[in-house]
Design an enzyme around this catalytic site. Structure first.
Site, PDB file in Angstrom:
ATOM      1  N   ASP A 147      -1.075  -8.701   5.068  1.00  0.00           N
ATOM      2  CA  ASP A 147      -1.276  -8.100   3.753  1.00  0.00           C
ATOM      3  C   ASP A 147      -0.420  -8.768   2.675  1.00  0.00           C
ATOM      4  O   ASP A 147      -0.142  -8.164   1.643  1.00  0.00           O
ATOM      5  CB  ASP A 147      -0.932  -6.604   3.797  1.00  0.00           C
ATOM      6  CG  ASP A 147      -1.990  -5.787   4.520  1.00  0.00           C
ATOM      7  OD1 ASP A 147      -2.980  -6.373   4.984  1.00  0.00           O
ATOM      8  OD2 ASP A 147      -1.801  -4.565   4.643  1.00  0.00           O
ATOM      9  N   HIS A 194       2.672  -1.492   9.584  1.00  0.00           N
ATOM     10  CA  HIS A 194       1.713  -0.483   9.155  1.00  0.00           C
ATOM     11  C   HIS A 194       0.695  -0.215  10.260  1.00  0.00           C
ATOM     12  O   HIS A 194       0.247  -1.126  10.963  1.00  0.00           O
ATOM     13  CB  HIS A 194       1.012  -0.910   7.869  1.00  0.00           C
ATOM     14  CG  HIS A 194       1.895  -0.816   6.661  1.00  0.00           C
ATOM     15  ND1 HIS A 194       1.625  -1.453   5.467  1.00  0.00           N
ATOM     16  CD2 HIS A 194       3.083  -0.159   6.466  1.00  0.00           C
ATOM     17  CE1 HIS A 194       2.586  -1.178   4.599  1.00  0.00           C
ATOM     18  NE2 HIS A 194       3.475  -0.397   5.175  1.00  0.00           N
ATOM     19  N   HIS A 212      -7.719  -7.997   5.338  1.00  0.00           N
ATOM     20  CA  HIS A 212      -8.624  -7.026   4.708  1.00  0.00           C
ATOM     21  C   HIS A 212      -9.733  -7.729   3.939  1.00  0.00           C
ATOM     22  O   HIS A 212      -9.536  -8.814   3.380  1.00  0.00           O
ATOM     23  CB  HIS A 212      -7.868  -6.119   3.732  1.00  0.00           C
ATOM     24  CG  HIS A 212      -6.949  -5.133   4.383  1.00  0.00           C
ATOM     25  ND1 HIS A 212      -7.374  -3.909   4.842  1.00  0.00           N
ATOM     26  CD2 HIS A 212      -5.628  -5.202   4.659  1.00  0.00           C
ATOM     27  CE1 HIS A 212      -6.340  -3.254   5.368  1.00  0.00           C
ATOM     28  NE2 HIS A 212      -5.270  -4.031   5.255  1.00  0.00           N
ATOM     29  N   HIS A 250       3.017  -6.902  10.613  1.00  0.00           N
ATOM     30  CA  HIS A 250       3.953  -5.914  10.079  1.00  0.00           C
ATOM     31  C   HIS A 250       3.650  -4.541  10.668  1.00  0.00           C
ATOM     32  O   HIS A 250       2.707  -4.378  11.429  1.00  0.00           O
ATOM     33  CB  HIS A 250       3.938  -5.901   8.553  1.00  0.00           C
ATOM     34  CG  HIS A 250       2.647  -5.467   7.924  1.00  0.00           C
ATOM     35  ND1 HIS A 250       1.491  -6.217   7.983  1.00  0.00           N
ATOM     36  CD2 HIS A 250       2.314  -4.354   7.201  1.00  0.00           C
ATOM     37  CE1 HIS A 250       0.524  -5.600   7.331  1.00  0.00           C
ATOM     38  NE2 HIS A 250       1.007  -4.476   6.846  1.00  0.00           N
ATOM     39  N   HIS A 289       5.454  -6.982   0.781  1.00  0.00           N
ATOM     40  CA  HIS A 289       4.606  -5.837   1.112  1.00  0.00           C
ATOM     41  C   HIS A 289       5.394  -4.876   2.000  1.00  0.00           C
ATOM     42  O   HIS A 289       5.460  -3.672   1.750  1.00  0.00           O
ATOM     43  CB  HIS A 289       3.353  -6.340   1.818  1.00  0.00           C
ATOM     44  CG  HIS A 289       2.405  -5.272   2.250  1.00  0.00           C
ATOM     45  ND1 HIS A 289       1.681  -4.513   1.355  1.00  0.00           N
ATOM     46  CD2 HIS A 289       2.050  -4.838   3.485  1.00  0.00           C
ATOM     47  CE1 HIS A 289       0.923  -3.656   2.023  1.00  0.00           C
ATOM     48  NE2 HIS A 289       1.134  -3.831   3.311  1.00  0.00           N
ATOM     49  N   ASP A 333      -2.435   0.414  10.445  1.00  0.00           N
ATOM     50  CA  ASP A 333      -3.739  -0.240  10.500  1.00  0.00           C
ATOM     51  C   ASP A 333      -3.639  -1.687  10.981  1.00  0.00           C
ATOM     52  O   ASP A 333      -4.654  -2.375  11.107  1.00  0.00           O
ATOM     53  CB  ASP A 333      -4.461  -0.164   9.148  1.00  0.00           C
ATOM     54  CG  ASP A 333      -3.726  -0.878   8.027  1.00  0.00           C
ATOM     55  OD1 ASP A 333      -2.484  -0.793   7.985  1.00  0.00           O
ATOM     56  OD2 ASP A 333      -4.387  -1.511   7.184  1.00  0.00           O
ATOM     57  N   HIS A 334      -2.411  -2.120  11.297  1.00  0.00           N
ATOM     58  CA  HIS A 334      -2.202  -3.460  11.845  1.00  0.00           C
ATOM     59  C   HIS A 334      -1.678  -3.434  13.278  1.00  0.00           C
ATOM     60  O   HIS A 334      -1.827  -4.425  13.996  1.00  0.00           O
ATOM     61  CB  HIS A 334      -1.242  -4.247  10.960  1.00  0.00           C
ATOM     62  CG  HIS A 334      -1.804  -4.522   9.605  1.00  0.00           C
ATOM     63  ND1 HIS A 334      -2.293  -5.744   9.229  1.00  0.00           N
ATOM     64  CD2 HIS A 334      -1.984  -3.711   8.535  1.00  0.00           C
ATOM     65  CE1 HIS A 334      -2.762  -5.678   7.992  1.00  0.00           C
ATOM     66  NE2 HIS A 334      -2.583  -4.443   7.554  1.00  0.00           N
TER      67      HIS A 334
END
Length: 255
Positions: A128, A58, A166, A56, A111, A60-61
Site C-alpha cells: 500500500d 494490516h 489494490h 505490512h 502508510h 487485509d494483507h
C-alpha cells in the site's frame, strides 16, 4: 533477461490483489489477506506454495495467515517483525532466496511504520505504499517519510513493473486529473484503464516510468500541481514534503 517466474493476480475482498509468483509448479504469495481464494487458485493450477511475503500488518494483507498455516504447514512467512504468523522476519537490505529467484527487501515506511516492499527480477511488490497513479494513506508515519519511501521506489529502473495490492487505479486517476489537469498521459491512462475494468481485467502492473510521468504524488513539486494546490487552498507548501502533505490531505477528502 526474462524473469524466471510469472505473476498472477488473485482477487480478495472487494479490491485487493494477492499476487502469486509461480515458476514451474512452485508458488509464492504476496499479502494473502484471505486464504480461501489463494488456496482455490493453487489447487486449480496445480501449484505448491513455497513461501509467503507480507508487506505490512494490516489485516487485509496478512489476515489469511492462520488458515494458510493449517492448510500448508511449515511454509515460511517473510515480513516485518512482530506480525503474528511471520516466522522469518526481514528488514531493509535483506534478501529472500526462493527457488526461482531472489527477492530484495526494501523498507518503505509511511502508510505503516513497518511497511516493506519486495523487488525481484524487475518486479516490485509494494503493498500500500505506491499505487497506480496514487499512494497509500499516511496512517502511522509522517508525510515526509511517505514521500521519501515513494522517492526510493521511483529511483528504481524505469522498466520496473509495479504490483500494488489494490485495484484503486480509476479512483486515483480521477484525483490525478484534478491535481494535474494538463498532463496528457493521465487522459491516456484513464481511457485505457477504464476499458480494462469494463472487461473486469486488472489495470496492473504499472511501471516506474509511467508512475514518474503521471503519479501526482511523485510530481508534487511540479509547477502544475503546486498551482492546483494554491487554487484549492491558497498555498502550495513551503517545500516538497509540505506540498506532498497538502496533496495527500486533498486526496483523503476527494470524492
Amino acid at each position: 533477461m526474462a524473469a524466471m517466474f510469472s505473476v498472477t493476480p488473485v482477487g480478495a475482498f472487494s479490491d485487493n490483489y494477492i499476487w502469486v509468483l509461480h515458476g514451474d509448479a512452485r508458488a509464492v504469495a504476496v499479502d494473502p489477506g484471505e486464504a480461501a481464494p489463494l488456496l482455490r487458485h493453487l489447487e486449480e493450477h496445480g501449484l505448491a506454495l513455497e513461501a509467503i511475503l507480507i508487506t505490512h500488518h494490516h489485516a487485509d494483507h496478512c489476515g489469511g495467515l492462520p488458515e494458510l498455516a493449517e492448510a500448508c504447514p511449515g511454509i515460511p512467512v517473510y515480513g516485518p517483525a512482530g506480525i503474528a504468523g511471520v516466522d522469518r522476519p526481514v528488514r531493509d537490505g535483506d534478501a529472500v532466496a526462493l527457488s526461482f529467484g531472489r527477492a530484495e527487501v526494501l523498507a518503505v515506511p509511511g502508510h505503516t511504520l513497518d511497511h516493506l516492499a519486495y523487488l525481484m527480477d524487475g518486479a516490485l511488490f509494494c503493498g500500500d505504499t505506491m499505487f497506480a497513479a496514487g499512494c497509500g494513506r499516511v496512517f502511522e508515519g509522517t508525510p515526509a517519510q511517505m514521500l521519501d519511501s515513494l522517492k526510493k521506489l521511483a529511483r528504481l529502473p524505469p522498466e520496473t513493473k509495479v504490483y500494488p495490492a489494490h485495484e484503486y487505479t480509476l479512483s486515483n486517476l480521477r484525483f490525478a486529473l484534478a491535481a494535474d489537469q494538463h498532463n496528457p498521459i493521465l487522459a491516456m491512462r484513464q481511457s485505457r484503464d477504464a476499458a480494462l475494468r469494463e472487461r473486469d481485467l486488472p489495470t496492473l502492473p504499472s511501471t516506474i516510468a509511467l508512475e514518474r510521468a503521471s503519479n501526482p504524488f511523485l510530481r508534487c513539486d511540479e509547477p502544475a500541481i503546486r498551482q492546483s494546490l494554491r487554487q484549492r487552498g491558497g498555498r502550495d507548501g513551503d517545500d516538497e514534503a509540505a506540498s506532498f502533505a497538502l496533496l495527500r490531505a486533498w486526496k483523503n477528502d476527494f470524492r
